[in-house]
Write an enzyme that holds these catalytic residues in place. Structure first.
Site, PDB file in Angstrom:
ATOM      1  N   HIS A  72       0.922  -1.049   0.441  1.00  0.00           N
ATOM      2  CA  HIS A  72      -0.525   0.117  -0.151  1.00  0.00           C
ATOM      3  C   HIS A  72       0.872   1.569   0.235  1.00  0.00           C
ATOM      4  CE1 HIS A  72      -3.181  -1.845   1.652  1.00  0.00           C
ATOM      5  NE2 HIS A  72      -3.070  -2.736   0.811  1.00  0.00           N
ATOM      6  N   TYR A 201      -9.016   4.863   7.839  1.00  0.00           N
ATOM      7  CA  TYR A 201      -9.531   5.306   9.126  1.00  0.00           C
ATOM      8  C   TYR A 201     -10.288   6.751   9.642  1.00  0.00           C
ATOM      9  CZ  TYR A 201      -5.066   3.034  10.184  1.00  0.00           C
ATOM     10  OH  TYR A 201      -3.916   2.172  10.526  1.00  0.00           O
ATOM     11  N   PRO A 293      -3.099   0.194  19.473  1.00  0.00           N
ATOM     12  CA  PRO A 293      -3.424  -0.179  17.414  1.00  0.00           C
ATOM     13  C   PRO A 293      -3.145   1.327  16.562  1.00  0.00           C
ATOM     14  CG  PRO A 293      -4.541  -0.658  18.385  1.00  0.00           C
ATOM     15  CD  PRO A 293      -4.735  -0.562  19.664  1.00  0.00           C
ATOM     16  N   LYS A 297       1.309   0.116  14.557  1.00  0.00           N
ATOM     17  CA  LYS A 297       2.966  -0.002  15.578  1.00  0.00           C
ATOM     18  C   LYS A 297       3.650  -1.403  15.779  1.00  0.00           C
ATOM     19  CE  LYS A 297       4.655   3.533  12.876  1.00  0.00           C
ATOM     20  NZ  LYS A 297       4.615   2.599  12.060  1.00  0.00           N
ATOM     21  N   TYR A 385       4.188   6.724   9.683  1.00  0.00           N
ATOM     22  CA  TYR A 385       3.024   5.671   9.199  1.00  0.00           C
ATOM     23  C   TYR A 385       3.993   4.196   9.258  1.00  0.00           C
ATOM     24  CZ  TYR A 385      -0.984   3.136   8.923  1.00  0.00           C
ATOM     25  OH  TYR A 385      -2.120   1.981   8.883  1.00  0.00           O
TER      26      TYR A 385
HETATM   27  P1  RFL Z   1       3.380 -11.800  21.416  1.00  0.00           P
HETATM   28  O1  RFL Z   1       2.723 -11.710  20.173  1.00  0.00           O
HETATM   29  O2  RFL Z   1       2.040 -10.798  22.696  1.00  0.00           O
HETATM   30  O3  RFL Z   1       3.390 -12.907  22.080  1.00  0.00           O
HETATM   31  C1  RFL Z   1       4.411 -13.799  23.278  1.00  0.00           C
HETATM   32  C2  RFL Z   1       3.684 -14.603  23.718  1.00  0.00           C
HETATM   33  O4  RFL Z   1       5.280 -14.692  24.536  1.00  0.00           O
HETATM   34  C3  RFL Z   1       3.923 -16.226  25.024  1.00  0.00           C
HETATM   35  N1  RFL Z   1       4.000 -16.381  26.750  1.00  0.00           N
HETATM   36  C4  RFL Z   1       4.647 -16.967  27.245  1.00  0.00           C
HETATM   37  N2  RFL Z   1       5.215 -18.203  27.166  1.00  0.00           N
HETATM   38  C5  RFL Z   1       6.149 -19.033  28.125  1.00  0.00           C
HETATM   39  N3  RFL Z   1       5.762 -18.708  28.984  1.00  0.00           N
HETATM   40  C6  RFL Z   1       5.074 -17.108  30.053  1.00  0.00           C
HETATM   41  N4  RFL Z   1       5.481 -16.771  31.325  1.00  0.00           N
HETATM   42  C7  RFL Z   1       4.285 -16.741  28.828  1.00  0.00           C
HETATM   43  N5  RFL Z   1       3.799 -15.644  28.901  1.00  0.00           N
HETATM   44  C8  RFL Z   1       3.407 -15.368  27.536  1.00  0.00           C
HETATM   45  C9  RFL Z   1       2.039 -16.015  24.352  1.00  0.00           C
HETATM   46  O5  RFL Z   1       1.701 -17.135  24.823  1.00  0.00           O
HETATM   47  C10 RFL Z   1       2.364 -15.348  23.792  1.00  0.00           C
HETATM   48  O6  RFL Z   1       2.359 -16.427  22.343  1.00  0.00           O
HETATM   49  O7  RFL Z   1       4.499 -10.271  21.984  1.00  0.00           O
HETATM   50  P2  RFL Z   1       5.610 -10.130  20.461  1.00  0.00           P
HETATM   51  O8  RFL Z   1       6.233 -11.198  20.028  1.00  0.00           O
HETATM   52  O9  RFL Z   1       6.592  -8.853  21.497  1.00  0.00           O
HETATM   53  O10 RFL Z   1       4.540  -8.980  19.510  1.00  0.00           O
HETATM   54  C11 RFL Z   1       4.336  -8.351  20.244  1.00  0.00           C
HETATM   55  C12 RFL Z   1       2.769  -8.636  18.563  1.00  0.00           C
HETATM   56  O11 RFL Z   1       1.781  -9.128  19.203  1.00  0.00           O
HETATM   57  C13 RFL Z   1       1.972  -6.600  19.007  1.00  0.00           C
HETATM   58  O12 RFL Z   1       2.766  -5.920  19.538  1.00  0.00           O
HETATM   59  C14 RFL Z   1       0.859  -6.787  18.372  1.00  0.00           C
HETATM   60  O13 RFL Z   1      -0.183  -7.782  17.976  1.00  0.00           O
HETATM   61  C15 RFL Z   1       0.118  -5.535  18.649  1.00  0.00           C
HETATM   62  N6  RFL Z   1      -1.277  -5.675  18.546  1.00  0.00           N
HETATM   63  C16 RFL Z   1      -2.135  -4.479  17.491  1.00  0.00           C
HETATM   64  N7  RFL Z   1      -0.119  -4.590  16.876  1.00  0.00           N
HETATM   65  C17 RFL Z   1      -0.100  -3.525  14.952  1.00  0.00           C
HETATM   66  O14 RFL Z   1       0.504  -3.332  15.119  1.00  0.00           O
HETATM   67  N8  RFL Z   1      -1.136  -3.662  14.844  1.00  0.00           N
HETATM   68  C18 RFL Z   1      -2.765  -4.180  15.154  1.00  0.00           C
HETATM   69  O15 RFL Z   1      -3.684  -3.609  14.435  1.00  0.00           O
HETATM   70  C19 RFL Z   1      -2.402  -4.863  16.159  1.00  0.00           C
HETATM   71  N9  RFL Z   1      -3.738  -5.424  16.768  1.00  0.00           N
HETATM   72  C20 RFL Z   1      -2.401  -5.942  18.745  1.00  0.00           C
HETATM   73  C21 RFL Z   1      -3.954  -6.099  18.062  1.00  0.00           C
HETATM   74  C22 RFL Z   1      -2.335  -6.832  19.574  1.00  0.00           C
HETATM   75  C23 RFL Z   1      -3.774  -7.320  20.973  1.00  0.00           C
HETATM   76  N10 RFL Z   1      -3.809  -8.077  21.733  1.00  0.00           N
HETATM   77  C24 RFL Z   1      -2.333  -7.707  22.381  1.00  0.00           C
HETATM   78  C25 RFL Z   1      -4.315  -7.812  22.706  1.00  0.00           C
HETATM   79  C26 RFL Z   1      -4.609  -6.516  18.586  1.00  0.00           C
HETATM   80  C27 RFL Z   1      -4.728  -7.234  19.509  1.00  0.00           C
HETATM   81  C28 RFL Z   1      -6.049  -7.420  19.992  1.00  0.00           C
HETATM   82  C1  PHB Z   2      -5.507  -4.359  10.884  1.00  0.00           C
HETATM   83  O1  PHB Z   2      -5.273  -4.701   9.796  1.00  0.00           O
HETATM   84  O2  PHB Z   2      -5.247  -5.110  11.928  1.00  0.00           O
HETATM   85  C2  PHB Z   2      -4.444  -3.056  11.917  1.00  0.00           C
HETATM   86  C3  PHB Z   2      -4.300  -2.367  10.570  1.00  0.00           C
HETATM   87  C4  PHB Z   2      -3.841  -0.838  10.334  1.00  0.00           C
HETATM   88  C5  PHB Z   2      -4.361  -0.711  12.692  1.00  0.00           C
HETATM   89  C6  PHB Z   2      -4.150  -1.280  13.167  1.00  0.00           C
HETATM   90  C7  PHB Z   2      -5.147  -2.822  12.449  1.00  0.00           C
HETATM   91  O3  PHB Z   2      -4.059   0.877  12.442  1.00  0.00           O
END
Ligand code: RFL
Ligand code: PHB
Length: 392
Positions: A72, A201, A293, A297, A385
């Protein structure tokens, strides 16, 4: 058992670190509390900065991403009922973002690790970390009733916000910064074509909305909802009706609706724990920081930490020096705080807060008119971004 690096958590941070270390000939083990299927079932981020794509390429896991990811060059901001495009690529000298779900990134990393014979222990219970303030850190875990101990040189705490690593550091050694936002995002995933080729957005008096996607046939939509909202109160029908009230008239007319295949509510929070290193424990990703989110980032910051951490560890094993390990926390945090600021700003600009009112709504819309009408202001949004530069 002995390894060079024990990685806690098989999210994107832990798996990517394991992959980059493997390619550099550094031995690691990953301990994950959940099963592989559970980790893959979590629907999260969707937008990758070019730097994250480059790092996945460096790890040798970019093939499917390049085949299936959607590149994109812009995003749309919708306010006062009209959409305005921010031409990300034009404003940043050709930088793009790639839409490719976190689930797919995780799957590619898991497949590569399995193919290379890398060790990952899923369903590792009661993981605990010890002696990381000495030269001989240890990790213990239980599996099928047996306790195992691992000796290592370094522990990488990639275990997310609710993990054990940050919690094990003495309270007096950590400074935490936090802002909890007074609303959440209700997200749905549906096998319907996206309403637009680019993300939209939406700032609306009824609350924020986001039209995103995972592919040309799978869409991801979000609605701002009150924190206490229950996902059970949101039928698919109610979700689509509310989405159509918030987007512009053309999007409301053309959006294709369908049954959801996932629906969940995520709270919005900014959080940073400083520093990110304690002796031989190095935190990366959500274990050290969380962003709302809105700026897309979270996953990108996890990749950015892993970029610094993998380079620091590789440098250490090649040169014997601790210089890059010593510099790790400072380098990460300078970039982290810029993303924390950007995500907070985008969140503040696009959402309805309890005290926004008519005046606040006008100020937000005026800022959005300024932003979309000024090349200087749009460029600032665009460069954040697509991802700010790295220190090295
Ligand atoms: P993760 O993905 O949370 O992975 C951590 C892993 O550690 C495990 N764990 C353990 N393992 C062993 N022993 C323990 N005691 C443990 N405790 C935990 C967990 O099971 C897991 O598998 O962290 P990591 O790798 O730092 O990655 C970060 C990303 O996942 C996170 O920043 C993003 O997903 C945040 N986030 C979003 N980021 C974006 O850039 N765009 C988004 O749209 C976006 N949507 C989101 C999100 C995070 C969400 N969360 C946390 C609820 C939407 C949601 C719902
Ligand atoms: C998503 O596709 O999950 C998404 C994209 C952009 C954002 C947050 C979430 O800023």
């Amino acid at each position: 058992m002995r390894v060079q690096v024990a990685i806690i958590g098989a999210g994107p941070a832990g798996l990517l670190l394991g992959q980059l270390l493997y390619r550099a000939g550094i031995d690691s083990i990953i301990l994950e509390r959940r099963s592989g299927e559970y980790v893959l079932g979590r629907i999260r981020a969707g937008v990758l900065e070019q730097a994250a794509v480059d790092l996945l390429d460096e790890g040798g896991v970019g093939k499917r991403l390049h085949e299936e990811g959607l590149v994109h060059g812009g995003i749309e901001l919708c306010f006062d009922g009209v959409r305005h495009r921010i031409a990300l690529a034009d404003l940043t000298g050709g930088k793009h973002v790639t839409v490719y779900g976190q689930t797919e990134v995780t799957r590619d990393l898991m497949d590569a690790r399995a193919a290379e014979g890398g060790r990952t222990i899923y369903e590792a219970e009661d993981v605990s970390i010890h002696d990381f303030d000495s030269d001989r850190p240890k990790v213990r875990y239980r599996r099928n009733g047996t306790v195992h101990e691992i000796d290592c040189d370094f522990i990488a705490g990639c275990d997310g916000f609710h993990g054990v690593c940050r919690e094990t550091i003495p309270r007096s050694a950590v400074k935490e910064y936090e802002r909890v936002f007074p609303f959440g995002w209700l997200g749905i995933l549906a096998d319907v074509p996206p309403v637009s080729d680019e993300l939209i957005y939406v700032n609306h008096p009824r609350g924020f909305a986001l039209c995103s996607m995972r592919s040309r046939t799978r869409s991801r939509y979000y609605l701002q909802v009150p924190l206490e909202e229950k996902v059970e109160s949101w039928s698919d029908e109610r979700f689509w009706v509310e989405l159509k009230r918030r987007v512009d008239a053309e999007a409301a007319r053309t959006v294709i609706t369908g049954p959801s295949i996932e629906k969940s509510i995520a709270p919005l929070r900014s959080f940073v724990a400083e520093p990110m290193r304690f002796g031989r424990l190095l935190l990366a990703g959500d274990a050290a920081h969380i962003v709302p989110p809105t700026g897309a980032k979270g996953l990108n910051l996890a990749a950015s930490d892993v970029r610094y951490l993998s380079r620091a560890l590789i440098d250490h094993y090649r040169s014997g020096s601790m210089k890059e390990i010593d510099a790790y926390s400072g380098k990460c945090l300078r970039r982290v705080w810029k993303a924390v600021r950007f995500s907070w700003w985008m969140t503040s600009l696009m959402h309805r807060f309890p005290d926004t009112g008519d005046f606040g709504q006008k100020i937000q819309e005026t800022e959005l008119y300024y932003l979309t009408g000024s090349t200087a202001a749009s460029t600032s949004l665009a460069e954040n971004y697509v991802g700010l530069p790295f220190e090295d």
